[in-house]
Design an enzyme around this catalytic site. Structure first.
Site, PDB file in Angstrom:
ATOM      1  N   GLU A 220      63.984  34.664  -8.968  1.00  0.00           N
ATOM      2  CA  GLU A 220      63.951  35.646  -8.043  1.00  0.00           C
ATOM      3  C   GLU A 220      62.673  36.438  -8.132  1.00  0.00           C
ATOM      4  OE1 GLU A 220      67.656  37.088  -8.749  1.00  0.00           O
ATOM      5  OE2 GLU A 220      68.534  35.908  -7.325  1.00  0.00           O
ATOM      6  N   ARG A 253      66.917  33.238 -20.090  1.00  0.00           N
ATOM      7  CA  ARG A 253      68.087  32.984 -18.942  1.00  0.00           C
ATOM      8  C   ARG A 253      67.651  31.670 -18.191  1.00  0.00           C
ATOM      9  NH1 ARG A 253      69.043  36.865 -15.111  1.00  0.00           N
ATOM     10  NH2 ARG A 253      71.267  37.002 -15.242  1.00  0.00           N
ATOM     11  N   ASP A 299      76.444  32.087  -8.715  1.00  0.00           N
ATOM     12  CA  ASP A 299      76.119  33.506  -9.038  1.00  0.00           C
ATOM     13  C   ASP A 299      77.347  34.506  -9.244  1.00  0.00           C
ATOM     14  OD1 ASP A 299      74.486  35.671  -9.676  1.00  0.00           O
ATOM     15  OD2 ASP A 299      74.004  36.140  -7.638  1.00  0.00           O
ATOM     16  N   GLU A 327      80.009  42.908  -8.832  1.00  0.00           N
ATOM     17  CA  GLU A 327      78.900  42.772  -8.029  1.00  0.00           C
ATOM     18  C   GLU A 327      79.556  41.993  -6.703  1.00  0.00           C
ATOM     19  OE1 GLU A 327      75.205  40.547  -8.960  1.00  0.00           O
ATOM     20  OE2 GLU A 327      74.693  40.606  -6.738  1.00  0.00           O
TER      21      GLU A 327
HETATM   22  C1  GCV Z   1      69.498  41.182 -12.150  1.00  0.00           C
HETATM   23  C2  GCV Z   1      71.929  38.201  -8.720  1.00  0.00           C
HETATM   24  C3  GCV Z   1      71.881  39.742  -8.455  1.00  0.00           C
HETATM   25  C4  GCV Z   1      70.679  40.220  -8.977  1.00  0.00           C
HETATM   26  C5  GCV Z   1      70.532  39.646 -10.392  1.00  0.00           C
HETATM   27  C6  GCV Z   1      70.562  38.489 -10.694  1.00  0.00           C
HETATM   28  C7  GCV Z   1      70.208  37.938 -11.906  1.00  0.00           C
HETATM   29  O1  GCV Z   1      71.186  37.452  -8.022  1.00  0.00           O
HETATM   30  O2  GCV Z   1      72.464  40.002  -7.105  1.00  0.00           O
HETATM   31  O3  GCV Z   1      70.907  41.431  -8.707  1.00  0.00           O
HETATM   32  O4  GCV Z   1      69.290  40.541 -10.833  1.00  0.00           O
HETATM   33  O5  GCV Z   1      71.510  37.764 -10.024  1.00  0.00           O
HETATM   34  O6  GCV Z   1      71.427  37.424 -12.400  1.00  0.00           O
HETATM   35  O7  GCV Z   1      69.195  37.791 -12.348  1.00  0.00           O
END
Ligand code: GCV
Length: 605
Positions: A220, A253, A299, A327
């Site tokens: 990301e 990660r 996710d 989330e």
């Molecule tokens: C911390 C998802 C969430 C993001 C998060 C990401 C991750 O995409 O929406 O907010 O970022 O996971 O676990 O790194």
């Protein structure tokens, strides 16, 4: 005098029994304890100070719950039970639903030391012993936690230390460029190797017991080794070698995937990414690197299969990552007892003979979870969401516990053991995960959420986006074919699971649309069509929430107003959310198919 006596017996207040006798138990495992009771009183045996503390908490819980110490040894299944905060130095919390950060504000460390001490006690009483305070999405501001913010962080570490909690720092892989002014962050470049070694020396001088660094790389839009033509192992190892002389570790990660996919591309399948990136590297990571793997391949959706990467690598340390912050599971507005989902995750097969639970403490040597806490007075926004934090700690300590046991304890410790309160509330919490699944995305149908903030329905919100999150519904069928004839994702699993998942008639129904593309008239075991099942669950989900409201109202006389009123407000909001999901999803599929509800209920046109 150790922490446990001080805290429990001097601060514990009136009505406690005589101070327990603490005894050395050199043969007991680290952090473990044995709690017994005889004519003399209570006795806590342990091999170390942490065991004394956990034994004291366990005694306190026994007394509150009216349980007898059973004399067995209690020891954690894994040595690292980790909480990951996604807190930014600005004070905002990414995916936070409980106020602002407990630790940061306006670019600085900013906190109430008394509250942090309470927080450390809270976490340790649940069994948590590692905490990363800053977000894995490391901003230029928070990158400086390993430079000029270090003395302040050391002061925070000192508050956690007496509670046997060690800090972890999330670092930016690009730090050698960002902070060090180097022209590259290439992990094989000597200047970069030297920079990380010096950074680690500096950090460990300030916080000698730091557990290590957490890294989100090549994910990301984060910097990472792939951008420099290096492997994930190259990236992790440069950091691992820097912290090794200090006894530190790296949590790396595995949430690495292409977040700029073209929706027209039906070959790339996001759930395959973690396995494809990391499995071939098994054995290439240094011993002090732990790969942190999300429990599912997508996710933190309401329903996903377990990640095929978990347990697959035989020569690499692994941690399972859960998400306590809600989330995709109701954002601490909707009631969702995560213990139920986690029990399912742990009970699921990984082969013909083993469950995920059996890997904990073996192939999976650490448990991590994203925190759901903030500076709200009750820590978690929704009071009942406290149970999710507690459940994570309890399960990381003992994965054999059931959701029922954990939630029953939580209710007993929080509101008392009166059955008239405990039983209905337990029933409500145990069914809350199923209810949420019913009115949102049943059958493993993920990603119908509103974009960005992820609360509420938007069936095609992500359908034409770049995030690789598609369900591909048309007028005849819905779901992604992940069989050997489709994307082939199922082939990443153990042969036992491949056989199960490949066959739509044998596949666990709750995961059908995760693995298969099926027509709306596909018959489920109930005899209902797929479409009718979707309609039914959406109507049922709303009814369930109405029942929650009635149950909660019936408990009003038994609850303090401070607990009753805010939850009642959230349940009312949950009902609105459930109705919105019901109507949007049912209308969406009615418009796609033109097939009415067989029971003639109202579906908007
Ligand atoms: C911390 C998802 C969430 C993001 C998060 C990401 C991750 O995409 O929406 O907010 O970022 O996971 O676990 O790194």
């Amino acid at each position: 005098m150790g922490y446990s006596e001080y805290d429990m017996w001097l601060q514990g207040g009136e009505g406690l029994p005589p101070e327990p006798c603490f005894a050395a138990g050199p043969s007991l495992p680290p952090e473990g304890f044995r709690l017994t009771q005889d004519a003399e009183g209570f006795r806590i045996e342990s091999a170390d100070e942490a065991g004394r503390m956990y034994g004291s908490y366990a005694l306190q819980a026994c007394l509150k719950l009216g349980k007898q110490p059973d004399g067995s040894v209690s020891a954690p299944a894994v040595p690292e039970r980790i909480l990951n905060h996604w807190d930014n130095l600005t004070g905002e919390v990414e995916r936070g639903y409980s106020g602002k950060s407990l630790f940061f504000k306006d670019g600085e460390l900013y906190y109430d030391p008394g509250r942090i001490k309470d927080y450390a006690r809270l976490l340790s009483s649940a069994g948590i012993n590692r905490v990363c305070l800053n977000n894995v999405n490391v901003t230029p501001l928070s990158a400086r936690l390993i430079t000029d913010k270090l003395p302040d962080l050391a002061e925070l570490a000192a508050i956690f230390r007496p509670f046997h909690i060690k800090l972890i720092i999330a670092v930016d892989f690009g730090s050698p460029v960002l902070l060090g002014g180097l022209p590259t962050a290439d992990p094989l470049d000597d200047r970069v190797i030297g920079w990380w070694a010096q950074a680690a020396d500096r950090v460990y001088e300030a916080i000698p017991d730091l557990a290590g660094f957490l890294v989100k790389a090549d994910s990301e839009f984060r910097d990472g080794p792939a951008a420099m033509g290096r492997t994930q192992a190259d990236g992790a190892n440069v950091l691992a070698r820097a912290v090794k002389p200090h006894g530190g570790k790296i949590w790396w990660r595995c949430f690495v995937y292409n977040c700029e996919q073209d929706w027209r591309d039906t070959k790339t399948d996001r759930p395959k990414a973690a396995y494809d990136h990391f499995f071939p590297l098994d054995g290439s990571f240094d011993a002090n690197v732990t790969l942190q793997i999300k429990h599912g391949p997508s996710d933190f959706q309401v329903r996903e299969p377990n990640s095929p990467l978990l347990g697959a690598m035989k020569h690499t340390a692994q941690a399972m990552e859960l998400q306590i912050t809600q989330e995709y599971t109701g954002q601490q507005i909707d009631l969702y007892a995560l213990a139920v989902q986690w029990e399912e995750i742990l009970s699921a097969a990984v082969s013909g003979t083993r469950t995920m639970r059996s890997l904990i403490g073996e192939e999976i040597g650490a448990m991590a979870a994203v925190a759901n806490t903030g500076n709200d007075a009750n820590w978690t926004g929704h009071t009942l969401a406290q149970a999710n934090l507690y459940a994570f700690g309890r399960l990381a300590w003992d994965p054999s516990l059931t959701a029922k046991e954990i939630l029953s304890d939580w209710i007993g410790l929080t509101f008392g053991t009166e059955p008239a309160l405990r039983e209905p509330l337990l029933g409500m919490m145990l069914s809350s995960r199923g209810t949420y699944e019913k009115y949102t995305t049943p059958l493993g149908l993920c990603w119908m959420v509103n974009v960005h903030h992820h609360y509420g329905p938007s069936p095609e919100g992500y359908e034409f986006s770049k995030w690789g999150t598609y369900h591909r519904a048309d007028h005849k069928a819905v779901g992604v074919d992940r069989t050997a004839n489709g994307t082939g994702y199922i082939q990443q699993y153990h042969p036992f699971l491949q056989a199960l998942y490949e066959d739509a008639d044998r596949c666990p129904e709750e995961l059908l649309l995760y693995f298969h593309r099926l027509s709306y008239d596909f018959k489920l075991k109930s005899g209902k069509t797929l479409l009718q099942h979707i309609y039914d669950t959406h109507f049922e989900g709303v009814e369930d929430v109405t029942d929650f409201m009635k149950t909660w109202e019936s408990l009003k006389p038994l609850l303090p107003e401070s607990a009753y009123a805010p939850v009642a407000v959230r349940l009312a909001r949950q009902l609105e959310n459930a109705k919105e999901w019901r109507d949007v999803i049912n209308t969406y599929f009615f418009r796609k198919t033109g097939i009415p509800d067989s029971k003639g209920r109202h579906i908007y046109r």
